[in-house]
Design a protein around this motif. Structure first.
Motif, PDB file in Angstrom:
ATOM      1  N   ASP A 156      52.836 100.246  11.937  1.00 16.70           N
ATOM      2  CA  ASP A 156      52.117 100.480  10.711  1.00 16.70           C
ATOM      3  C   ASP A 156      52.418  99.193   9.669  1.00 16.70           C
ATOM      4  O   ASP A 156      52.478  98.423   9.695  1.00 16.70           O
ATOM      5  N   ASP A 157      52.576  99.944   8.458  1.00 20.92           N
ATOM      6  CA  ASP A 157      52.349  98.372   7.078  1.00 20.92           C
ATOM      7  C   ASP A 157      53.818  98.247   6.931  1.00 20.92           C
ATOM      8  O   ASP A 157      53.613  96.839   6.725  1.00 20.92           O
ATOM      9  N   ASP A 158      55.255  98.446   7.499  1.00 23.58           N
ATOM     10  CA  ASP A 158      56.165  97.966   7.297  1.00 23.58           C
ATOM     11  C   ASP A 158      56.233  97.078   8.973  1.00 23.58           C
ATOM     12  O   ASP A 158      57.414  96.775   9.192  1.00 23.58           O
ATOM     13  N   ALA A 159      55.658  96.399   9.508  1.00 23.53           N
ATOM     14  CA  ALA A 159      55.433  96.307  11.149  1.00 23.53           C
ATOM     15  C   ALA A 159      56.095  94.809  10.480  1.00 23.53           C
ATOM     16  O   ALA A 159      55.568  94.072   9.612  1.00 23.53           O
ATOM     17  N   VAL A 160      56.793  94.327  11.087  1.00 25.62           N
ATOM     18  CA  VAL A 160      57.387  92.567  10.980  1.00 25.62           C
ATOM     19  C   VAL A 160      57.370  91.788  12.638  1.00 25.62           C
ATOM     20  O   VAL A 160      56.767  91.090  12.379  1.00 25.62           O
ATOM     21  N   VAL A 161      57.375  93.344  13.487  1.00 24.45           N
ATOM     22  CA  VAL A 161      56.614  92.012  14.885  1.00 24.45           C
ATOM     23  C   VAL A 161      54.978  91.932  15.046  1.00 24.45           C
ATOM     24  O   VAL A 161      54.558  93.198  14.920  1.00 24.45           O
ATOM     25  N   ILE A 162      53.876  91.042  15.603  1.00 19.88           N
ATOM     26  CA  ILE A 162      52.946  90.749  15.037  1.00 19.88           C
ATOM     27  C   ILE A 162      52.348  90.996  16.750  1.00 19.88           C
ATOM     28  O   ILE A 162      52.789  90.119  17.222  1.00 19.88           O
ATOM     29  N   ILE A 163      51.703  91.960  16.371  1.00 25.28           N
ATOM     30  CA  ILE A 163      50.732  91.487  18.266  1.00 25.28           C
ATOM     31  C   ILE A 163      49.070  90.917  18.224  1.00 25.28           C
ATOM     32  O   ILE A 163      48.605  92.269  17.521  1.00 25.28           O
ATOM     33  N   GLU A 164      48.908  90.620  18.814  1.00 25.43           N
ATOM     34  CA  GLU A 164      47.897  90.112  18.797  1.00 25.43           C
ATOM     35  C   GLU A 164      46.924  89.556  20.550  1.00 25.43           C
ATOM     36  O   GLU A 164      47.473  89.588  21.190  1.00 25.43           O
ATOM     37  N   ASN A 219      64.452 102.598  15.064  1.00 24.14           N
ATOM     38  CA  ASN A 219      63.735 101.191  15.123  1.00 24.14           C
ATOM     39  C   ASN A 219      63.776  99.781  15.764  1.00 24.14           C
ATOM     40  O   ASN A 219      63.092  99.124  15.254  1.00 24.14           O
ATOM     41  N   LEU A 220      65.119  99.645  15.439  1.00 27.44           N
ATOM     42  CA  LEU A 220      65.214  98.438  16.854  1.00 27.44           C
ATOM     43  C   LEU A 220      65.883  98.476  17.695  1.00 27.44           C
ATOM     44  O   LEU A 220      66.798  99.353  18.246  1.00 27.44           O
ATOM     45  N   LEU A 221      64.850  97.362  19.004  1.00 23.38           N
ATOM     46  CA  LEU A 221      65.569  97.230  20.040  1.00 23.38           C
ATOM     47  C   LEU A 221      66.619  96.336  20.018  1.00 23.38           C
ATOM     48  O   LEU A 221      66.516  95.074  19.790  1.00 23.38           O
ATOM     49  N   SER A 261      72.364  90.245  25.161  1.00 25.63           N
ATOM     50  CA  SER A 261      73.169  89.265  23.669  1.00 25.63           C
ATOM     51  C   SER A 261      72.139  89.221  23.011  1.00 25.63           C
ATOM     52  O   SER A 261      72.190  88.444  22.137  1.00 25.63           O
ATOM     53  N   GLY A 262      70.217  89.524  22.808  1.00 21.24           N
ATOM     54  CA  GLY A 262      69.510  89.318  22.066  1.00 21.24           C
ATOM     55  C   GLY A 262      69.883  90.126  20.814  1.00 21.24           C
ATOM     56  O   GLY A 262      70.686  90.818  20.402  1.00 21.24           O
ATOM     57  N   GLN A 263      69.352  89.356  19.558  1.00 22.36           N
ATOM     58  CA  GLN A 263      69.239  89.500  18.153  1.00 22.36           C
ATOM     59  C   GLN A 263      68.420  91.489  18.378  1.00 22.36           C
ATOM     60  O   GLN A 263      67.693  91.071  19.245  1.00 22.36           O
ATOM     61  N   PRO A 264      68.928  91.743  17.703  1.00 21.67           N
ATOM     62  CA  PRO A 264      67.663  93.605  17.533  1.00 21.67           C
ATOM     63  C   PRO A 264      66.480  92.763  16.854  1.00 21.67           C
ATOM     64  O   PRO A 264      66.334  92.132  15.759  1.00 21.67           O
ATOM     65  N   VAL A 265      65.439  93.880  18.094  1.00 17.21           N
ATOM     66  CA  VAL A 265      64.312  93.009  17.606  1.00 17.21           C
ATOM     67  C   VAL A 265      63.458  94.374  16.393  1.00 17.21           C
ATOM     68  O   VAL A 265      63.737  95.608  17.262  1.00 17.21           O
ATOM     69  N   ASP A 266      63.643  94.470  15.216  1.00 15.50           N
ATOM     70  CA  ASP A 266      62.177  95.830  14.372  1.00 15.50           C
ATOM     71  C   ASP A 266      61.326  96.516  15.315  1.00 15.50           C
ATOM     72  O   ASP A 266      60.389  95.285  14.996  1.00 15.50           O
ATOM     73  N   LEU A 267      60.670  97.420  15.965  1.00 10.44           N
ATOM     74  CA  LEU A 267      59.787  97.975  15.879  1.00 10.44           C
ATOM     75  C   LEU A 267      58.755  98.785  15.066  1.00 10.44           C
ATOM     76  O   LEU A 267      58.438  99.418  15.890  1.00 10.44           O
ATOM     77  N   THR A 268      59.634  99.034  13.482  1.00 14.94           N
ATOM     78  CA  THR A 268      58.537 100.056  13.111  1.00 14.94           C
ATOM     79  C   THR A 268      57.265  99.068  13.010  1.00 14.94           C
ATOM     80  O   THR A 268      56.771  98.128  13.184  1.00 14.94           O
TER      81      THR A 268
END
Length: 135
Positions: free
Chosen positions: A46-54, A79-81, A37-44
């Motif tokens: 390159d330049d359109d990425a909203v998820v940040i990986i550090e 592209n939505l998880l 029941s989690g909210q979808p996460v946009d995994l787009t």
């Protein structure tokens, strides 16, 4: 409440591929799924990425902008998880100027635009193989 709950969880282990002659990790790969029941996460990516990986360890910290996603199993290609979907995330380490060798504790943070940050903390083994299951 949405800000404190994670929308994603790791399925399985973190896998590090390494160059054994240089004793350096090349990539870290893991599988993400949407929590029940989690909210979808946009995994787009390159330049359109909203998820940040550090990436960070005791001596270095860097945002990784060239991570890749491969969809596993059933997906609707948007592209939505979403619930019931799994995505394999590959984080290039060596190609980003990061030196990750044997016996180093590190963290990979997956930061969605909403919800909690997913912290993946591991330590590389004392001896790196070509493929390493980081437990």
């Amino acid at each position: 409440l949405q800000q404190v709950q994670s929308s994603m969880e790791v399925k399985g282990g973190l896998i590090a591929t390494a160059n054994i002659s240089d004793s350096k990790v090349l990539t870290v790969t893991f599988t993400l799924a949407n929590v029940l029941s989690g909210q979808p996460v946009d995994l787009t990516t390159d330049d359109d990425a909203v998820v940040i990986i550090e990436y960070r360890d005791a001596t270095q910290r860097m945002a990784i902008t060239n991570w890749e996603v491969a969809w596993l199993g059933a997906t609707n290609n948007n592209n939505l998880l979403e619930t019931g979907e799994m995505a394999e995330i590959s984080v290039p380490i060596d190609g980003n100027g990061i030196t990750l060798g044997p016996n180093v504790s590190f963290v990979i943070e997956v930061k969605p635009p909403t919800g909690a940050v997913l912290n993946l903390q591991r330590t590389t083994p004392a001896w790196l193989e070509a493929v390493n299951d980081l437990q």
